[in-house]
Design an enzyme around this catalytic site. Sequence first.
Site, PDB file in Angstrom:
ATOM      1  N   LYS A 319     102.799 -21.010 -12.264  1.00  0.00           N
ATOM      2  CA  LYS A 319     103.013 -19.945 -11.270  1.00  0.00           C
ATOM      3  C   LYS A 319     103.364 -18.616 -11.944  1.00  0.00           C
ATOM      4  O   LYS A 319     102.853 -17.562 -11.557  1.00  0.00           O
ATOM      5  CB  LYS A 319     104.107 -20.374 -10.295  1.00  0.00           C
ATOM      6  CG  LYS A 319     104.234 -19.502  -9.066  1.00  0.00           C
ATOM      7  CD  LYS A 319     104.842 -20.248  -7.895  1.00  0.00           C
ATOM      8  CE  LYS A 319     105.959 -21.189  -8.242  1.00  0.00           C
ATOM      9  NZ  LYS A 319     107.107 -20.559  -8.931  1.00  0.00           N
ATOM     10  N   THR A 321     102.525 -17.789 -14.969  1.00  0.00           N
ATOM     11  CA  THR A 321     101.305 -17.362 -15.665  1.00  0.00           C
ATOM     12  C   THR A 321     100.354 -16.668 -14.698  1.00  0.00           C
ATOM     13  O   THR A 321      99.755 -15.640 -15.024  1.00  0.00           O
ATOM     14  CB  THR A 321     100.616 -18.580 -16.312  1.00  0.00           C
ATOM     15  OG1 THR A 321     101.531 -19.204 -17.219  1.00  0.00           O
ATOM     16  CG2 THR A 321      99.365 -18.163 -17.068  1.00  0.00           C
ATOM     17  N   ARG A 343     111.586 -13.274 -12.326  1.00  0.00           N
ATOM     18  CA  ARG A 343     112.988 -13.554 -12.600  1.00  0.00           C
ATOM     19  C   ARG A 343     113.256 -13.605 -14.104  1.00  0.00           C
ATOM     20  O   ARG A 343     112.365 -13.906 -14.895  1.00  0.00           O
ATOM     21  CB  ARG A 343     113.392 -14.882 -11.960  1.00  0.00           C
ATOM     22  CG  ARG A 343     113.449 -14.866 -10.455  1.00  0.00           C
ATOM     23  CD  ARG A 343     113.685 -16.261  -9.891  1.00  0.00           C
ATOM     24  NE  ARG A 343     112.541 -17.136 -10.096  1.00  0.00           N
ATOM     25  CZ  ARG A 343     112.554 -18.444  -9.941  1.00  0.00           C
ATOM     26  NH1 ARG A 343     113.683 -19.049  -9.591  1.00  0.00           N
ATOM     27  NH2 ARG A 343     111.467 -19.158 -10.115  1.00  0.00           N
ATOM     28  N   LYS A 354     111.589 -27.430 -20.194  1.00  0.00           N
ATOM     29  CA  LYS A 354     110.738 -26.467 -19.498  1.00  0.00           C
ATOM     30  C   LYS A 354     110.305 -25.320 -20.392  1.00  0.00           C
ATOM     31  O   LYS A 354     109.170 -24.867 -20.344  1.00  0.00           O
ATOM     32  CB  LYS A 354     111.485 -25.912 -18.269  1.00  0.00           C
ATOM     33  CG  LYS A 354     110.660 -24.917 -17.467  1.00  0.00           C
ATOM     34  CD  LYS A 354     111.452 -24.394 -16.284  1.00  0.00           C
ATOM     35  CE  LYS A 354     110.627 -23.400 -15.473  1.00  0.00           C
ATOM     36  NZ  LYS A 354     110.300 -22.190 -16.225  1.00  0.00           N
ATOM     37  N   ALA A 573     115.517 -21.848  -7.515  1.00  0.00           N
ATOM     38  CA  ALA A 573     114.965 -21.969  -6.161  1.00  0.00           C
ATOM     39  C   ALA A 573     115.348 -23.278  -5.487  1.00  0.00           C
ATOM     40  O   ALA A 573     115.306 -23.364  -4.259  1.00  0.00           O
ATOM     41  CB  ALA A 573     113.440 -21.844  -6.205  1.00  0.00           C
ATOM     42  N   PHE A 614     109.229 -22.234  -7.244  1.00  0.00           N
ATOM     43  CA  PHE A 614     108.693 -23.525  -6.797  1.00  0.00           C
ATOM     44  C   PHE A 614     107.647 -23.370  -5.697  1.00  0.00           C
ATOM     45  O   PHE A 614     106.882 -22.395  -5.705  1.00  0.00           O
ATOM     46  CB  PHE A 614     109.832 -24.464  -6.388  1.00  0.00           C
ATOM     47  CG  PHE A 614     110.696 -24.876  -7.543  1.00  0.00           C
ATOM     48  CD1 PHE A 614     110.149 -25.435  -8.687  1.00  0.00           C
ATOM     49  CD2 PHE A 614     112.074 -24.697  -7.502  1.00  0.00           C
ATOM     50  CE1 PHE A 614     110.948 -25.802  -9.763  1.00  0.00           C
ATOM     51  CE2 PHE A 614     112.887 -25.067  -8.577  1.00  0.00           C
ATOM     52  CZ  PHE A 614     112.316 -25.625  -9.695  1.00  0.00           C
ATOM     53  N   PHE A 702      92.246 -26.092 -15.707  1.00  0.00           N
ATOM     54  CA  PHE A 702      92.420 -26.597 -17.067  1.00  0.00           C
ATOM     55  C   PHE A 702      91.052 -27.003 -17.614  1.00  0.00           C
ATOM     56  O   PHE A 702      90.091 -27.203 -16.853  1.00  0.00           O
ATOM     57  CB  PHE A 702      93.353 -27.813 -17.097  1.00  0.00           C
ATOM     58  CG  PHE A 702      94.758 -27.517 -16.619  1.00  0.00           C
ATOM     59  CD1 PHE A 702      95.259 -26.216 -16.628  1.00  0.00           C
ATOM     60  CD2 PHE A 702      95.590 -28.524 -16.164  1.00  0.00           C
ATOM     61  CE1 PHE A 702      96.546 -25.950 -16.203  1.00  0.00           C
ATOM     62  CE2 PHE A 702      96.888 -28.262 -15.739  1.00  0.00           C
ATOM     63  CZ  PHE A 702      97.364 -26.962 -15.761  1.00  0.00           C
ATOM     64  N   TRP A 731      95.265 -18.392 -18.624  1.00  0.00           N
ATOM     65  CA  TRP A 731      95.868 -18.836 -19.878  1.00  0.00           C
ATOM     66  C   TRP A 731      94.929 -18.561 -21.049  1.00  0.00           C
ATOM     67  O   TRP A 731      95.352 -18.096 -22.107  1.00  0.00           O
ATOM     68  CB  TRP A 731      96.209 -20.323 -19.780  1.00  0.00           C
ATOM     69  CG  TRP A 731      96.842 -20.888 -21.007  1.00  0.00           C
ATOM     70  CD1 TRP A 731      98.147 -20.779 -21.404  1.00  0.00           C
ATOM     71  CD2 TRP A 731      96.184 -21.676 -22.016  1.00  0.00           C
ATOM     72  NE1 TRP A 731      98.347 -21.434 -22.585  1.00  0.00           N
ATOM     73  CE2 TRP A 731      97.157 -21.995 -22.990  1.00  0.00           C
ATOM     74  CE3 TRP A 731      94.879 -22.137 -22.189  1.00  0.00           C
ATOM     75  CZ2 TRP A 731      96.864 -22.754 -24.121  1.00  0.00           C
ATOM     76  CZ3 TRP A 731      94.582 -22.890 -23.312  1.00  0.00           C
ATOM     77  CH2 TRP A 731      95.571 -23.201 -24.265  1.00  0.00           C
TER      78      TRP A 731
END
Length: 826
Positions: A319, A321, A343, A354, A573, A614, A702, A731
């Site tokens: 998200k 990205t 954020r 993460k 979140a 999220f 992907f 990406w």
Amino acid sequence: IGIEFEHLQLDDTIQQSELDAQLDRINNDPSVHGIIVQLPVPDHLSTKHIVHSILPEKDVDGFHAENIGHLSKRATEPFFHSCTPLGCIELLKRYKIDVAGKNAVVVGRSDIVGSPMAMMLTNLDATVTLCHSKSADIEQKVRDADIVVVAIGVPELVKASWIKPGAVVIDVGMNARDDPSKKAGYRWVGDVEAAAAERASFITPVPGGVGPMTVAMLLSNVVVGAKRQFAAASRIAIVPNPLKLREPVPSDIAIASEQKPKPIAQLANELNLATAEFEPYGKHAAKVTLDVLRRLQGAGDGRYVVVTGISPTPLGEGKSTVTVGLSQALYAHLRKPAFACIRQPSQGPTFGIKGGAAGGGYAQVTPMTTMNLHLTGDIHAITAANNLVAAAVDARRFHEATQTDAQLFSRLCPRKAGKCTLAKPLLRRLQRLGIATTEPDALSEAEISRLVRLDIDPERIMWRRVLDTNDRFLREITIGEAATERGMARKTGFDISVASEIMAVLALTTSLSDMRERLGRMVVAFSRSGEPITCDDIGVTGALTVLMKDALSPTLMQTLEGSPVFVHAGPFANIAHGNSSIVADRIALKLVGTPPGELATPESAGYVVTEAGFGADIGFEKFVNIKCRASGLVPDAAVIVATVRALKMHGGGPDVVPGRPLADAYTKENLELLERGFANLRRHIENVQKVGIPAIVAINAFATDSPAELDLVRRLARAAGAFDAIPTQLWAKGGAGATELAEAVVRCCNAPRSTSPQDRFRFLYDADLPIKQKIETIAKEFYRAGSVSYSDEAEKKIAQFTENGWDKMPICMAKTQYSFSADPAL
């Protein structure tokens, strides 16, 4: 003509440093379009230093070396021309006197008139001779001139007989000559004999000729400066930083290290930020002040786009990205004014599984290490402020346990010169307690006791200490074990800094005064009688505000492709409201917006892409019902990020576990599994539509996704009501991998509709509804719950909140991000 002015009359003993401070203030005031310094200045001051301290773009006198210097170059233009020469040129134009090819003589070479006049005539293709006091045979040069400009300060130096019949004469001089016949005892004469009027075709009178033109040009320069500043501020400069794409895609840190960011001052200049509106923190980050909102209060907002997602796998679905990459596509490829608002990452997740939150691949905020670590210290400020509250709570318990009412009162309200004055927090506490008097000496012993004794219940202290590190051994601790705190021991613990209520306050505040009020209202504990105790009661509101005042300003950074980013606030979140700050969104919307009075068009509209944490059941729900309710902002579109991998997991695929290889179901085509899992995305699309926002699906593709799988998601999403569904390759390609998504966002935001976004948008519930009704609305409408049950503890808290008047606020639900239900495995 409507020019506002400020007349600063400074004492003639002012020191250079004091004068420099005044000039610095005015230079950096975006509401000021011109600065004039009345010359001469006192001998102890440097005229040259003063003139060159004025910004060239505010030097309406045209005296700055940069403005004078540009006159000598045909390829460049000064910000301003010197006013007197400009007035002379204006006279020539108004009387339609052709200058090109004429012989012009300028007598006098001052920096203010003669030298710039000669250059301006040269630029108009005249053949110019510049004379001065050392020039030989001035008379003959003047006799040959078609245009004569005299500014040498010598009364009647140029004789009438020198003027060629039909020549144009501009007499800049103004000299007092003794004349007993005049009431004043003198008369004004120019640098040219008055009798020259009989030979010249045109001549300026003295007085009343060039002088009024100088004043007129000074006013004209102010208007020119205002128009220039308005035009510059009406559109941000789009200066992409081209990517060097490589295959295979290198690591995030390798990509970030290879791409050199623009200096932050350059980026701020591209955004038309005044020097006083940003404060650099190193080379590539800066704090942007809320002064921007005051300057642009009449400007229109840009388009407002929120990025949300489906229920993610533990690996995340990209998200951040997509948020970064979409802004890169809008800015660098569609050439639209665009801002991303995200954020600030916590060091806990950054050093955990993460990782950071700067995006990934060729869609990153840069420098990523700066963003993911200390940045500009906002989280450290929150940590300090939070722990100050915790220390103050325990210190208050200690002092109340060891001192009498009189001793407490003398410390909280010390006498100075025999007089006792109550501080503002104590006055507010008196008001909350319903005590009418505000005079300390008029308080009864019982009232003093109520005022100074909070009587904190140690079992009901809700405020914990924080640390921005995942340190499991501090989750539960015992404090007060020292001999000096005997009898004060209690169990407490540490949370992570971004879980502090102060972080939520930072994200939702709209101004410094609003932040102070919110900090003061934070409830930290309950008394033994059940009364809520706030930071204002503890007396730390002012200290918290001072600690947090710099954190209120969002941090300006940039993407790999040079588009601007605000990084500000970072509430989680799943437990908090999970969105970046209101002030960041507001400033960004103004910076990419339209000038006052101008309507946004598809061609002129700018875009702010903000991220909600999220999925659309958590961060987006709170974005709508908490953040938008507090900000008054209305989104134009929502982007829902989905992956084939996550949809397959929701369709019944094997568990996705960080650190383990993905099962074959995720790396090989499986349309049946994918279609079953699409039910999750369908619900998220429906959730977005329920609040009146059009949804666009961004499929974060992907390498293992087959064309058939991507096409299936696209078809199903459109059938479910999405405005469009677009596969992206951010990406691997940065903004170039999201140009189709960016085009869909532009189409969606500008699509003709029968109602405005404000009319379509709606909150999920009315904040005035009872707490249970709001909870059940969220659970049934967004989570699809059949019913809601409450534990005994929940029932007690709902009753307590209602009794204290906290039931008229939005609901912030804590829930797992991995499922619509309360069970992450479901």
